[in-house]
Motif scaffolding. Structure first.
Motif, PDB file in Angstrom:
ATOM      1  N   THR A 167      42.813  95.200   9.007  1.00  0.00           N
ATOM      2  CA  THR A 167      42.354  94.475   7.817  1.00  0.00           C
ATOM      3  C   THR A 167      41.521  93.267   8.210  1.00  0.00           C
ATOM      4  O   THR A 167      40.445  93.020   7.647  1.00  0.00           O
ATOM      5  CB  THR A 167      43.553  94.033   6.968  1.00  0.00           C
ATOM      6  OG1 THR A 167      44.308  95.191   6.576  1.00  0.00           O
ATOM      7  CG2 THR A 167      43.105  93.285   5.726  1.00  0.00           C
ATOM      8  N   THR A 209      38.055  94.400   9.351  1.00  0.00           N
ATOM      9  CA  THR A 209      37.157  95.144   8.455  1.00  0.00           C
ATOM     10  C   THR A 209      36.996  94.549   7.063  1.00  0.00           C
ATOM     11  O   THR A 209      35.999  94.803   6.396  1.00  0.00           O
ATOM     12  CB  THR A 209      37.661  96.599   8.307  1.00  0.00           C
ATOM     13  OG1 THR A 209      39.008  96.584   7.774  1.00  0.00           O
ATOM     14  CG2 THR A 209      37.665  97.305   9.649  1.00  0.00           C
ATOM     15  N   ASP A 210      37.963  93.759   6.600  1.00  0.00           N
ATOM     16  CA  ASP A 210      37.877  93.217   5.249  1.00  0.00           C
ATOM     17  C   ASP A 210      36.948  92.001   5.242  1.00  0.00           C
ATOM     18  O   ASP A 210      37.159  91.051   5.999  1.00  0.00           O
ATOM     19  CB  ASP A 210      39.277  92.812   4.762  1.00  0.00           C
ATOM     20  CG  ASP A 210      39.324  92.508   3.270  1.00  0.00           C
ATOM     21  OD1 ASP A 210      38.333  91.966   2.742  1.00  0.00           O
ATOM     22  OD2 ASP A 210      40.351  92.795   2.637  1.00  0.00           O
ATOM     23  N   LYS A 226      36.827  89.530   3.449  1.00  0.00           N
ATOM     24  CA  LYS A 226      37.531  88.265   3.195  1.00  0.00           C
ATOM     25  C   LYS A 226      37.844  87.519   4.489  1.00  0.00           C
ATOM     26  O   LYS A 226      38.011  86.306   4.494  1.00  0.00           O
ATOM     27  CB  LYS A 226      38.831  88.520   2.429  1.00  0.00           C
ATOM     28  CG  LYS A 226      38.655  89.001   1.009  1.00  0.00           C
ATOM     29  CD  LYS A 226      39.967  89.006   0.256  1.00  0.00           C
ATOM     30  CE  LYS A 226      41.014  89.872   0.923  1.00  0.00           C
ATOM     31  NZ  LYS A 226      42.276  89.940   0.152  1.00  0.00           N
TER      32      LYS A 226
END
Length: 373
Positions: free
Chosen positions: A295, A298-299, A301
């Motif tokens: 996460t 790749t995210d 945010k």
């Protein structure tokens, strides 16, 4: 035959007497005469039986209970103030024991774990809102963790960049010969509002009259968490844990030795840790477990995963940190430059310096409230 309501009233009265007797026993059982304690326990048993069956000499049983309780804990001592004081002492003792051995609260002051956990954040707000008045601002803060903050000029004069100083905790500027202190979390908003005033006055050194607002903003409290202090006594720390640790053995000029940090565990004892293509690499293998590392990588945010940082021990993809046999590497989830003073700068953390993993955000009641993941 005792009627329903009479029986109910009797049980309520007996319950109150039993509470009084138990309180006396609990408060004095370590210093009371053993014979008096035994008599009190016996008197409690008689009243319990009457409470259960509704049969027996209530008046005599209650009198015996009162006399036994008075011998253990004399009535002369049982003033309301004394009882409240003793109850408070017991409650404080229990709370301190829980804090010392089981669960301890911590607050997150900075943004190094964002967006997983929030430190103190600031949003633009030029003036007080509807609920930013003396009557409602505290309830608003208590529920939402938000408050309006403004700092005004103490004297008239110019802001001059050369007079700005500070550290990781505060910024100090001088206007009109008087110092003005700002918490570090207001730094970006302070810079923005000074620049805005500079543009309005068409000067790099804007002028303030006494009483002018230097900075105004909405301040949102950082997440307050509970840490499980027992877990690491029985289980090894695991990669991916968000853990609190002492800074007492960290060697870095910007870190105080009497502080606590919270970061995510990214490296385990004996591993060689690198950052390559914004991914964590342990002993030559890309770290993908637990799933949170995927996460972070790749995210959007998380701003593109982990970053090498100039001035740290991981400046390039070829740099590495070799952990000792009792060391763990801790990093923030937000590793953009200047966002996280973490293991990239100070290296491994000894096992004995860990308080435990974060398990629950208990305040404020916002998006992160609940179990820490």
């Amino acid at each position: 035959m005792i009627g329903y309501f009479a029986k109910r009233k009797l049980k309520k009265q007996l319950k109150e007497y039993l509470h009084m007797a138990r309180h006396a026993r609990h408060m004095r059982e370590d210093i009371a005469d053993p014979a008096d304690l035994a008599a009190l326990i016996e008197a409690e048993a008689v009243v319990l039986e009457i409470q259960k069956t509704g049969k027996g000499d209530v008046e005599r049983a209650v009198q015996t209970l009162e006399e036994a309780a008075n011998r253990v804990y004399p009535f002369a001592r049982k003033t309301p103030m004394m009882e409240w004081t003793e109850t408070l002492i017991v409650a404080l003792g229990a709370a301190m024991a829980i804090r010392a051995f089981f669960f301890q609260p911590f607050k997150i002051p900075t943004g190094s774990m964002q967006p997983t956990l929030n430190g103190i954040t600031v949003e633009q707000q030029a003036e007080p809102g509807l609920f930013d008045n003396p009557l409602t601002k505290f309830p608003k803060w208590l529920i939402t963790g938000t408050s309006y903050k403004e700092i005004r000029a103490k004297a008239s004069g110019r802001f001059m960049q050369r007079n700005v100083r500070g550290d990781r905790d505060k910024i100090i500027i001088t206007i009109g010969g008087k110092e003005h202190k700002f918490p570090s979390y207001l730094q970006e908003e302070l810079r923005r509002q000074i620049a805005e005033r500079s543009a309005q006055q068409r000067t790099s050194e804007p002028y303030y009259n006494e009483g002018d607002v230097i900075v105004a903003a909405k301040v949102i409290a950082g997440d307050h968490i509970l840490v499980n202090k027992m877990k690491y006594n029985w289980m090894k720390p695991e990669r991916g844990d968000i853990s609190v640790f002492s800074t007492r053995h960290l060697d870095h000029p910007q870190i105080r030795k009497d502080n606590f940090y919270i970061k995510r565990m990214v490296g385990l004892p004996g591993e060689k840790i690198q950052i390559q293509n914004h991914r964590l690499v342990a002993d030559g293998e890309v770290v993908s477990e637990p799933p949170m590392f995927e996460t972070i990588a790749t995210d959007p945010k998380y701003s593109g995963g982990h970053s090498t940082t100039p001035g740290s021990r991981l400046e390039t993809a070829d740099d590495f940190i070799q952990l000792g046999e009792d060391e763990y590497l801790m990093m923030g989830d937000n590793t953009k430059p200047n966002m996280s003073l973490d293991g990239r700068f100070f290296g491994g953390v000894p096992r004995n310096d860990f308080q435990g993993p974060a398990i629950f955000v208990y305040w404020p009641f916002r998006d992160h409230w609940g179990v820490v993941r």
